[in-house]
Design a protein around this motif. Structure first.
Motif, PDB file in Angstrom:
ATOM      1  N   THR B 151      33.437  32.611 -90.104  1.00 16.74           N
ATOM      2  CA  THR B 151      32.749  33.897 -90.147  1.00 16.74           C
ATOM      3  C   THR B 151      31.292  33.844 -89.693  1.00 16.74           C
ATOM      4  O   THR B 151      30.775  34.821 -89.194  1.00 16.74           O
ATOM      5  N   GLU B 250      33.049  40.977 -89.521  1.00 15.99           N
ATOM      6  CA  GLU B 250      34.472  40.764 -89.708  1.00 15.99           C
ATOM      7  C   GLU B 250      35.211  42.089 -89.666  1.00 15.99           C
ATOM      8  O   GLU B 250      34.742  43.088 -90.234  1.00 15.99           O
ATOM      9  N   HIS B 371      37.088  37.536 -86.588  1.00 17.01           N
ATOM     10  CA  HIS B 371      35.669  37.221 -86.439  1.00 17.01           C
ATOM     11  C   HIS B 371      35.238  37.893 -85.146  1.00 17.01           C
ATOM     12  O   HIS B 371      34.982  37.257 -84.125  1.00 17.01           O
TER      13      HIS B 371
END
Lengths: 461, 461
Positions: B151, B250, B371
């Motif tokens: 992330t 995200e 991501h």
């Protein structure tokens, strides 16, 4: 001119006509870089205009086991392009097309001969820029081949972080593409990074896709003099350690400033000086500059000046831009042996202090300039080429400096590359076994040793 | 258990005693990862406690030409650690010492079995953190071996950018050190990057020096729902293109949010949702969050929530943290085949749109999480393991997705690695010649093919 197989020369002339040159002037121009080594010209020069041209030349050289050396702008500093075993210089400067600028993806694809200034000129009106700036207007292929970096690396990284993918001609003339345009990938061995820094010894880079960055909304510059190098370096260390995202931090020592005063008729305080550049939002750069001003003040910083208008910024940084040629001018006729160590930032103050003491003891004229945010600094050892004693002292000093840097877990070359000049230090830096891995890779990818032979890897004893 | 040479097993037992195990339970535990492949246990497991242990084991395996497979935490997703040709699993989880934290240099040296959470725990009180976060609490050696990211990569890069140097055991048991602690170097071939992403097929990583970052002065989080995936993705693209230095972005699709509502008894709007995290100064994160809010509003963003207190941020992000297991819970008993393509961000909207259409056509249950700041997204293809038809549809879908991503100049795997699962796509992604270069390197460094054989490179036809 040494013995090129006539059949090779005939084949090159048949394919390239006047783009295959053997005149002394052209050969000499391609056997000279900005290192302190005497030039070593190739036997012939081929002017490539495409990846196909490169592949055809390498295929022919491979057939005849003749060395082939890629040439970009000739601005390397360690004899990278010297034809130490003869052969063909493959001039890529005609491969200068910007193939694509993809503003939406923050990337551009270029031929290897495109220079960084040319790329940035072609980005005008896109709001983007290519940040890697080694000083010279080098070709992007050459910059990738030497893993170049320069003043912006502290924020934007080096060529290692800036290339997404490449087209590379292998030693047998086959063409590969490495990487992709995805920002990240875990798909197999990292051939892109293997080629970056291989200095034309594993393949010849003909095209690259590089990362671009949005032009910062605001840029601000600052300059500050210090009572000592230690005070300046301590300010740098503190700035990096607390995470100020500074775009550039450059150090010039008092001698370099004196050189600039002479060269540019300025009257700067002849003291160690830091040059800063901040990129960000207007509020962000103000915040960064204020933080750095406080840090500098805590270390006795003097004459802190700060500017955000372009013309004022240029004025503040002019000294830094003039530094290289100003320093060369300190001793007209001298040859400059330029050092390039890089150490962990916690060791930078010690490394510079010991080095400055060594300069004095060695009776050398050696202004210091450094990309100190990365722990990287250069000395221009200005030696009289006619004084064997002085040249020897410069070389002995350079060796001690490299050993000192490696002893501090640093490297013999932060950004200039190995070329001819640093080969002898690779074993000390990497150890016998790691060097052997490099040799194994070289042998596997170029079994006849035709790609830029005599560079990077030391000869076997 | 297949045929390990008795003399090898005796030698391992002589050296390692109870740290050489052959019980079925231990072997099975070391033959299983989090992929959808059936486990393939090794013949024996050696629990290493030092680089010497690893070197001794590999030396013995080399002598007997027996495969050796490094094992970290067993959280890989592509069958990386399956003993497809038998051999020894070398468990490095006991090599879990943090060797040095050098706050002044923003780096730390660790043994390969140290996990990212363990490293971050040991950084408490230093004001620093290690940002790479692939979700699982993987070992740093395993993360380097698979070129992991996760992330935070949109801001801090991947393992490729995070490792300064490594200790690596070669296929013949020799030990090398790669890189240095200098922030940059141009000294020779980039063995560090060659080993990163090589999945234990070129060497076994036993120690790493990784970059650390100052904990941001301020962190702020935001969550926003969108009327469509396209609207969410367009917001991401705009955010990246104007250069907001966002730390995480995200995406979860509506199905993933539904899974979370069920799993965590929440009542989130079941719509495509973006989760943001901003790092910087207090003024900086406020500026970033405002900019992103404006962008989101321009694309129909709804319910924009924004928090900077730790407990509120945790609440906002809880859904994202729960996503993986919540999604698995959508179809209890189902096996998840997890995809991992990554494309240039300008193609992300198209790639996701075509993929979503394909999911519907393929009658698959496949929540999406991504991501997306890097152009990387995952689908959890939840297939009934007893339905051959469904498994086949999932595999066919996955193949189309990979081909679509590569057709858009992307990659078959953004961060999970090749392992067994993606080998068949390497030729399509890299071409025959580049794949041949990878094979040449593998043969040169591991001529007997004992290091994690059957992974990364496809078998020759």
């Amino acid at each position: 001119m040494s013995a090129l197989p006539a059949v090779l020369l005939d084949a090159l002339r048949a394919r390239f006509g006047e783009r295959c040159a053997t005149s002394e002037a052209v050969r000499l121009q391609h056997g000279r870089d900005e290192s302190s080594f005497a030039p070593v010209p190739p036997d012939a020069v081929v002017f490539a205009q495409s990846t196909d041209d490169v592949a055809a030349t390498v295929t022919l050289c491979h057939r005849h086991r003749v060395p082939v050396i890629a040439f970009g702008t000739g601005t390397s500093l360690e004899g990278h392009l010297h034809a130490v075993r003869g052969g063909i210089s493959l001039d890529l400067s005609g491969m200068n097309r910007v193939l694509a600028v993809r503003a939406g993806d923050l990337d551009a694809s270029v031929e290897a001969g495109v220079t960084r200034k040319q790329l940035n000129a072609s980005l005008r009106d896109t709001g983007l820029f290519f940040p890697i700036d080694p000083g010279a207007d080098a070709s992007l292929g050459g910059m990738a081949a030497t893993r170049a970096s320069g003043t912006n690396a502290v924020r934007y990284g080096t060529m290692r972080e800036s290339v997404l993918g490449m087209t590379v001609v292998l030693a047998d003339g086959r063409v590969i593409r490495t990487g992709s345009r995805a920002k990240k990938s875990s798909a197999g061995y990292d051939l892109t990074r293997l080629m970056i820094g291989s200095e034309g010894t594993l393949g010849i880079i003909t095209e690259l896709t590089v990362r671009l960055y949005p032009l910062p909304e605001a840029i601000s510059s600052a300059v500050c003099a210090f009572p000592s190098i230690a005070a300046a370096v301590d300010s740098v260390i503190e700035t990096i350690q607390i995470g100020v995202p500074v775009a550039r931090i450059e150090l010039l020592d008092a001698l370099a400033i004196r050189a600039i005063n002479r060269h540019s008729k300025t009257s700067l305080r002849e003291a160690p000086t830091l040059f800063f550049e901040f990129h960000g939002s207007p509020a962000g750069v103000t915040e960064q500059a204020r933080t750095v001003q406080e840090i500098a003040a805590g270390h006795g910083g003097m004459d802190f000046e700060w500017a955000d208008k372009p013309e004022d910024r240029s004025r503040l940084w002019q000294a830094r831009h003039d530094a290289y040629y100003a320093c060369l001018g300190l001793r007209p006729g001298a040859r400059s042996l330029t050092t390039d160590v890089c150490v962990p930032i916690s060791r930078l103050a010690d490394c510079i202090a010991e080095t400055v003491a060594d300069i004095e003891k060695s009776r050398l004229v050696a202004p210091l300039l450094g990309h100190v945010g990365d722990g990287n600094f250069h000395l221009l050892l200005l030696a009289d080429p006619d004084s064997t004693g002085e040249i020897e002292r410069a070389h002995a000093f350079s060796q001690r400096l490299v050993e000192r840097a490696i002893g501090m877990e640093g490297t013999c070359t932060g950004e200039h590359g190995v070329g001819r000049g640093k080969r002898k230090y690779l074993e000390l830096e990497h150890g016998v076994a790691a060097l052997d891995v490099m040799r194994t890779i070289k042998r596997a990818l170029d079994p006849d040793d035709i790609l830029n032979p005599g560079k990077v890897l030391p000869d076997l004893p």
